[in-house]
Design a protein around this motif. Structure first.
Motif, PDB file in Angstrom:
ATOM      1  N   PRO A  44       0.703  -1.277  -0.070  1.00  0.00           N
ATOM      2  CA  PRO A  44      -0.113   0.012   0.004  1.00  0.00           C
ATOM      3  C   PRO A  44       0.943   1.403  -0.134  1.00  0.00           C
ATOM      4  CG  PRO A  44      -0.743  -1.642   1.775  1.00  0.00           C
ATOM      5  CD  PRO A  44       0.484  -1.895   1.139  1.00  0.00           C
ATOM      6  N   GLY A  45       0.567   2.070  -0.722  1.00  0.00           N
ATOM      7  CA  GLY A  45       1.142   3.508  -0.847  1.00  0.00           C
ATOM      8  C   GLY A  45       2.354   3.541  -1.842  1.00  0.00           C
ATOM      9  N   ASP A  46       2.489   2.373  -2.639  1.00  0.00           N
ATOM     10  CA  ASP A  46       3.641   2.263  -3.809  1.00  0.00           C
ATOM     11  C   ASP A  46       3.077   3.658  -4.905  1.00  0.00           C
ATOM     12  OD1 ASP A  46       5.203   0.472  -2.571  1.00  0.00           O
ATOM     13  OD2 ASP A  46       4.532  -1.196  -3.948  1.00  0.00           O
ATOM     14  N   ASP A  47       1.725   3.631  -4.993  1.00  0.00           N
ATOM     15  CA  ASP A  47       1.237   4.524  -6.073  1.00  0.00           C
ATOM     16  C   ASP A  47       1.186   6.032  -5.614  1.00  0.00           C
ATOM     17  OD1 ASP A  47      -0.526   4.270  -3.773  1.00  0.00           O
ATOM     18  OD2 ASP A  47      -2.164   4.895  -5.131  1.00  0.00           O
ATOM     19  N   LEU A  48       1.917   6.389  -4.473  1.00  0.00           N
ATOM     20  CA  LEU A  48       2.133   7.907  -4.079  1.00  0.00           C
ATOM     21  C   LEU A  48       3.397   8.296  -4.709  1.00  0.00           C
ATOM     22  CD1 LEU A  48       1.383   7.544  -0.174  1.00  0.00           C
ATOM     23  CD2 LEU A  48      -0.046   8.738  -1.906  1.00  0.00           C
ATOM     24  N   VAL A  49       4.477   7.255  -4.982  1.00  0.00           N
ATOM     25  CA  VAL A  49       5.501   7.581  -5.802  1.00  0.00           C
ATOM     26  C   VAL A  49       5.804   6.640  -7.078  1.00  0.00           C
ATOM     27  CG1 VAL A  49       7.991   8.225  -5.679  1.00  0.00           C
ATOM     28  CG2 VAL A  49       6.519   8.888  -3.969  1.00  0.00           C
TER      29      VAL A  49
END
Length: 230
Positions: A44-49
Motif C-alpha cells: 500500500p502506498g507504492d502509487d504515491l511515488v
C-alpha cells in the motif's frame, strides 16, 4: 535564518559523521535486509511515488504479534516519541527527543500519542513532515511528503508538482506469520526534480536513512516489542 535552513546547515555538518557510521554498519553487516519476494511485492502506498528515482525496502522479524508492535510504531516522530534511532545524530541535527525526554527517543508506549489519524502530519523537523495518507491499524502506516525545494515549503499531493521538488513515500507494513511472530517491512520511495539541490537533498537523505537510521529503528522497535512479550 529560517528553522528549515538552520536544520539544513546542521544536516550538512553531520553528513560526514553519518558517513563514517554508515561505513562501519556496512562493514559489520548490521543492515536488516528484505527477501527478494519482499522487494518485488507491491505494498500500500507504492502509487504515491509511481516512478521512484531512489528508495529502499528493509524488513525485520519481530517475535511479537502486530498488536504489540503497532503502539510503538504510531507514536514515532519529531517531538512525539522520537525515531528509536541514533539519538546522538538527531541531537547534532537539532531534531532529537520525545515528549518524555528532549535528548532521546521514548522508552514507553505513550497513551496520548496513540490517536494518529489520516491527515495528521508526522514532523521530521520543525515545519516539515510526512502526511498520514493511509492508516490500517496493526497492519499499515502510509506516509507521504512533498516539498517545493525552491521555497522549502511543504505542498499537498493534490497540488500540481512544483518546478523543483522532493516527493517521498514511507510505508510501514506489518504481516503476521503466526500468532507470536510478525514481519515488519519498511519501504521508502523517492522522486525529485533534476536540479542539483533536489537531487543532492534526496540522495543524501535516502542514503542516511537506508544505511544509518532505518536499520537502527527496526532493531529498537524489535527490542521494545519483544521486551513487552518477555
Amino acid at each position: 535564518m529560517s528553522n528549515i535552513l538552520r536544520i539544513g546547515i546542521r544536516i550538512g555538518i553531520v553528513v560526514g559523521v553519518a558517513g563514517l557510521v554508515a561505513l562501519v554498519i556496512r562493514l559489520l553487516q548490521l543492515r536488516r535486509e528484505t527477501t527478494d519476494a519482499e522487494v518485488r511485492r507491491s505494498l500500500p502506498g507504492d502509487d504515491l511515488v509511481p516512478d521512484p528515482k531512489c528508495g529502499y525496502s528493509q524488513a525485520i522479524t519481530i517475535r511479537a504479534p502486530a498488536s504489540e508492535i503497532w503502539p510503538w510504531l504510531v507514536q514515532i516522530g519529531y517531538k512525539r516519541a522520537g525515531w528509536y534511532s541514533h539519538d546522538f545524530l538527531h541531537r547534532l541535527v537539532g531534531i532529537a527527543g520525545c515528549v518524555d525526554d528532549e535528548h532521546r527517543s521514548a522508552k514507553r508506549i505513550i497513551p496520548e500519542l496513540q490517536d494518529l489519524k489520516v491527515g495528521d502530519v508526522v514532523e521530521i523537523a520543525p515545519g516539515m513532515g510526512y502526511v498520514i495518507i493511509g492508516l490500517e491499524p496493526e497492519q499499515a502506516l502510509i506516509l507521504h511528503m512533498r516539498v517545493d525545494t525552491g521555497t522549502w515549503q511543504s505542498s499537498v499531493s493534490s497540488d500540481p508538482l512544483p518546478e523543483k521538488y522532493l516527493s517521498s513515500s514511507w510505508v510501514w507494513f506489518l504481516e503476521e506469520t503466526d500468532e507470536r511472530t510478525t514481519r515488519l517491512i519498511v519501504r521508502v520511495r523517492g522522486d525529485y526534480s533534476p536540479d542539483m539541490l533536489s537531487t543532492l537533498g534526496s540522495r543524501i537523505g535516502n542514503e542516511m536513512g537506508r544505511l544509518v537510521m532505518q536499520p537502527k529503528t527496526l532493531r529498537v522497535l524489535k527490542q521494545r516489542a519483544e521486551m513487552e512479550m518477555a
